[in-house]
Structures are given as C-alpha cells and as structure tokens.
Design a protein around this motif. Structure first.
Motif, PDB file in Angstrom:
ATOM      1  N   ILE A 132      -2.182  29.729  39.780  1.00  0.00           N
ATOM      2  CA  ILE A 132      -1.753  28.330  39.672  1.00  0.00           C
ATOM      3  C   ILE A 132      -0.236  28.329  39.549  1.00  0.00           C
ATOM      4  O   ILE A 132       0.330  28.300  38.445  1.00  0.00           O
ATOM      5  CB  ILE A 132      -2.440  27.638  38.484  1.00  0.00           C
ATOM      6  CG1 ILE A 132      -3.969  27.781  38.615  1.00  0.00           C
ATOM      7  CG2 ILE A 132      -2.058  26.166  38.419  1.00  0.00           C
ATOM      8  CD1 ILE A 132      -4.744  27.202  37.453  1.00  0.00           C
ATOM      9  N   HIS A 133       0.435  28.395  40.674  1.00  0.00           N
ATOM     10  CA  HIS A 133       1.893  28.448  40.687  1.00  0.00           C
ATOM     11  C   HIS A 133       2.468  27.103  40.249  1.00  0.00           C
ATOM     12  O   HIS A 133       1.929  26.051  40.569  1.00  0.00           O
ATOM     13  CB  HIS A 133       2.392  28.787  42.092  1.00  0.00           C
ATOM     14  CG  HIS A 133       1.887  30.097  42.620  1.00  0.00           C
ATOM     15  ND1 HIS A 133       2.250  31.308  42.075  1.00  0.00           N
ATOM     16  CD2 HIS A 133       1.030  30.377  43.638  1.00  0.00           C
ATOM     17  CE1 HIS A 133       1.653  32.284  42.739  1.00  0.00           C
ATOM     18  NE2 HIS A 133       0.901  31.751  43.688  1.00  0.00           N
ATOM     19  N   GLY A 134       3.569  27.174  39.527  1.00  0.00           N
ATOM     20  CA  GLY A 134       4.281  25.944  39.179  1.00  0.00           C
ATOM     21  C   GLY A 134       4.019  25.440  37.786  1.00  0.00           C
ATOM     22  O   GLY A 134       4.798  24.626  37.274  1.00  0.00           O
ATOM     23  N   ASP A 135       2.945  25.882  37.147  1.00  0.00           N
ATOM     24  CA  ASP A 135       2.662  25.455  35.772  1.00  0.00           C
ATOM     25  C   ASP A 135       3.123  26.560  34.828  1.00  0.00           C
ATOM     26  O   ASP A 135       2.408  27.534  34.578  1.00  0.00           O
ATOM     27  CB  ASP A 135       1.168  25.181  35.594  1.00  0.00           C
ATOM     28  CG  ASP A 135       0.868  24.516  34.249  1.00  0.00           C
ATOM     29  OD1 ASP A 135       1.738  24.579  33.355  1.00  0.00           O
ATOM     30  OD2 ASP A 135      -0.230  23.943  34.102  1.00  0.00           O
ATOM     31  N   ASN A 136       4.322  26.398  34.283  1.00  0.00           N
ATOM     32  CA  ASN A 136       4.908  27.442  33.439  1.00  0.00           C
ATOM     33  C   ASN A 136       4.240  27.549  32.075  1.00  0.00           C
ATOM     34  O   ASN A 136       4.568  28.454  31.294  1.00  0.00           O
ATOM     35  CB  ASN A 136       6.409  27.186  33.259  1.00  0.00           C
ATOM     36  CG  ASN A 136       7.184  27.364  34.547  1.00  0.00           C
ATOM     37  OD1 ASN A 136       6.827  28.189  35.394  1.00  0.00           O
ATOM     38  ND2 ASN A 136       8.237  26.576  34.722  1.00  0.00           N
ATOM     39  N   THR A 137       3.327  26.640  31.763  1.00  0.00           N
ATOM     40  CA  THR A 137       2.609  26.743  30.490  1.00  0.00           C
ATOM     41  C   THR A 137       1.417  27.690  30.586  1.00  0.00           C
ATOM     42  O   THR A 137       0.805  28.013  29.572  1.00  0.00           O
ATOM     43  CB  THR A 137       2.106  25.351  30.041  1.00  0.00           C
ATOM     44  OG1 THR A 137       1.182  24.849  31.019  1.00  0.00           O
ATOM     45  CG2 THR A 137       3.270  24.375  29.914  1.00  0.00           C
ATOM     46  N   GLU A 162      -5.054  17.330  37.863  1.00  0.00           N
ATOM     47  CA  GLU A 162      -3.846  16.944  37.123  1.00  0.00           C
ATOM     48  C   GLU A 162      -2.945  18.167  37.016  1.00  0.00           C
ATOM     49  O   GLU A 162      -3.428  19.302  36.973  1.00  0.00           O
ATOM     50  CB  GLU A 162      -4.188  16.440  35.712  1.00  0.00           C
ATOM     51  CG  GLU A 162      -4.847  15.087  35.660  1.00  0.00           C
ATOM     52  CD  GLU A 162      -5.031  14.597  34.233  1.00  0.00           C
ATOM     53  OE1 GLU A 162      -4.305  15.083  33.336  1.00  0.00           O
ATOM     54  OE2 GLU A 162      -5.907  13.736  34.013  1.00  0.00           O
ATOM     55  N   GLY A 163      -1.614  17.920  36.967  1.00  0.00           N
ATOM     56  CA  GLY A 163      -0.673  19.016  36.824  1.00  0.00           C
ATOM     57  C   GLY A 163       0.170  19.208  38.067  1.00  0.00           C
ATOM     58  O   GLY A 163       0.021  18.487  39.064  1.00  0.00           O
ATOM     59  N   THR A 180      -0.916  22.666  31.273  1.00  0.00           N
ATOM     60  CA  THR A 180      -0.823  21.239  31.603  1.00  0.00           C
ATOM     61  C   THR A 180      -1.652  20.896  32.840  1.00  0.00           C
ATOM     62  O   THR A 180      -1.531  19.791  33.381  1.00  0.00           O
ATOM     63  CB  THR A 180       0.639  20.839  31.841  1.00  0.00           C
ATOM     64  OG1 THR A 180       1.163  21.589  32.948  1.00  0.00           O
ATOM     65  CG2 THR A 180       1.490  21.106  30.609  1.00  0.00           C
ATOM     66  N   THR A 181      -2.474  21.836  33.285  1.00  0.00           N
ATOM     67  CA  THR A 181      -3.284  21.647  34.486  1.00  0.00           C
ATOM     68  C   THR A 181      -4.729  21.345  34.109  1.00  0.00           C
ATOM     69  O   THR A 181      -5.298  21.968  33.212  1.00  0.00           O
ATOM     70  CB  THR A 181      -3.244  22.917  35.368  1.00  0.00           C
ATOM     71  OG1 THR A 181      -1.911  23.104  35.843  1.00  0.00           O
ATOM     72  CG2 THR A 181      -4.177  22.796  36.554  1.00  0.00           C
TER      73      THR A 181
END
Length: 218
Positions: free
Chosen positions: A142-147, A116-117, A200-201
């Motif tokens: 984990i690129h792209g998950d700014n959280t 997920e994410g 969020t991943t």
C-alpha cells in the motif's frame, strides 16, 4: 530410493539449509565456514544416502547473477547457488494450490479494495496462503500511506482446507481493526465486505473462493 523433498529454512544468522537433512544449521556448527556437503543438493533415485553427501559444494557462478555480495557467512562464490536454490524451493511451496499448471498465473482467491486513504480505488489481489501487507514490501504493498509499516504490518490468509479467510496483526505498530473492532491475539476470520483499517487506509474485503467455489474443483 524415492526422492526426498527439501525443507529450506534459515537460522537466526540468516544461513539457509535443508532441515530434512540437518537438525541444526551446518554453517553455524562449522564456525561460519561452508561444509563440504552441499546442503541444498537434491536426493535422487540411485544415490547412496542423501543426495549431496561426498560431493563438494557447487560454487560455479556460470549464470548471470550480477555482482556477488556479502551474504551472511557464505563465501562470495557460493552466493548465486545459495540464492538460486532457496528461491526455487520457496517458489515451489509459497502457494498450496497444486492444481495450478506449471507456468500459469497463480489463481486469485479474493481482493482487498482501498475505499479510504491515499490509495483509494486501488485493488489488491489475494492468493492462497499468507499475504503480507506493507508499505514498501510484501504481497500487498500500500504505497503512499506512511502510517503503515514498511513490511509485515499485517497479513490476510486464505486456507483452502477450511475455505475461509483470516486476518492477523504482524510487526506493525498500528492497531488493526475489522469493522472498527481491534484484532487481538492470533487473528480472526473475515467475511465479504468487512472493512479493514490499517494506518489511515480502509480496505474492503471481497472473497472469490469459499463454500460455493474453490480452484481445483469441477
């Protein structure tokens, strides 16, 4: 005299030195100036005392290292040698699987797979020792998950002595969850198909090494 192994560490000001030869940072003790003894010199058989004593610091910059930069309190001509020796030392000790032939890829011991994410479907290789998780830097990016924190949000570790995997919270502000339960304190063991939530991943853990298999055994 048998060869003495180096133990390269850094002080609070970012100076690298051999802890097997110095009880404290030799640069800080000299007010930030470089000592005449090379703290990274290796001791070889036939040398008197420690390898670099009586020798001046190797400040040759003959190899191509790009532009010199301000690197703590080291002089600019010392930067290439310091970086080179520190990198070589860390590359020798980063992974503990001594059965890996020189120059061969470091064996994978397991995987994290994003289920997920933003990176859903991406797999991340886990190696022996610490595997730091971050958004921009680390062993697992984990690129792209700014959280997720830019670096060292958490870590997954494989310990060959116990043949087990562990996860621990690091410097991230996220609450780290395993199967929707928070990881509190020093960390916890993880098992095949556990779901790890970071930001969020969601990552599914799959281990290769364990009770039935480990690299280096027939």
């Amino acid at each position: 005299m048998a060869e003495i192994r180096q133990k390269i560490i850094s002080c609070s000001k970012g100076h690298y030195y051999d802890a097997n030869r110095y009880a404290s940072c030799p640069y800080c003790s000299t007010g930030g100036f470089s000592p005449t003894v090379d703290p990274f010199a290796e001791t070889k058989e036939g040398d008197s005392g420690y390898g670099g004593i009586g020798k001046t610091t190797d400040v040759g910059g003959g190899e191509n290292y790009g532009n010199y930069e301000n690197y703590g309190n080291f002089g600019p001509t010392e930067v290439p040698q310091v970086k080179k020796r520190a990198a070589e030392s860390m590359s020798k000790t980063q992974f503990v699987d001594i059965s890996t032939p020189a120059g061969a890829p470091v064996p994978v011991v397991g995987w994290l797979v994003a289920v997920e994410g933003p990176c859903r479907g991406t797999d991340y290789r886990i190696h022996t020792g610490y595997n730091y998780i971050g958004r921009e830097a680390g062993d697992i990016c984990i690129h792209g998950d700014n959280t997720i924190s830019a670096e060292k949000d958490a870590n997954v570790t494989f310990v060959p002595q116990t043949r087990k995997f562990y996860i621990a919270h690091e410097q991230g502000k996220n609450v780290l969850l395993v199967n929707d339960m928070p990881v509190i304190g020093g960390g916890m063991e993880i098992h095949n198909y556990d779901l790890i939530t970071i930001g969020t991943t969601k990552l599914m853990f799959v281990g290769l090494c364990g009770e039935k298999f480990i690299w280096g055994e027939d």
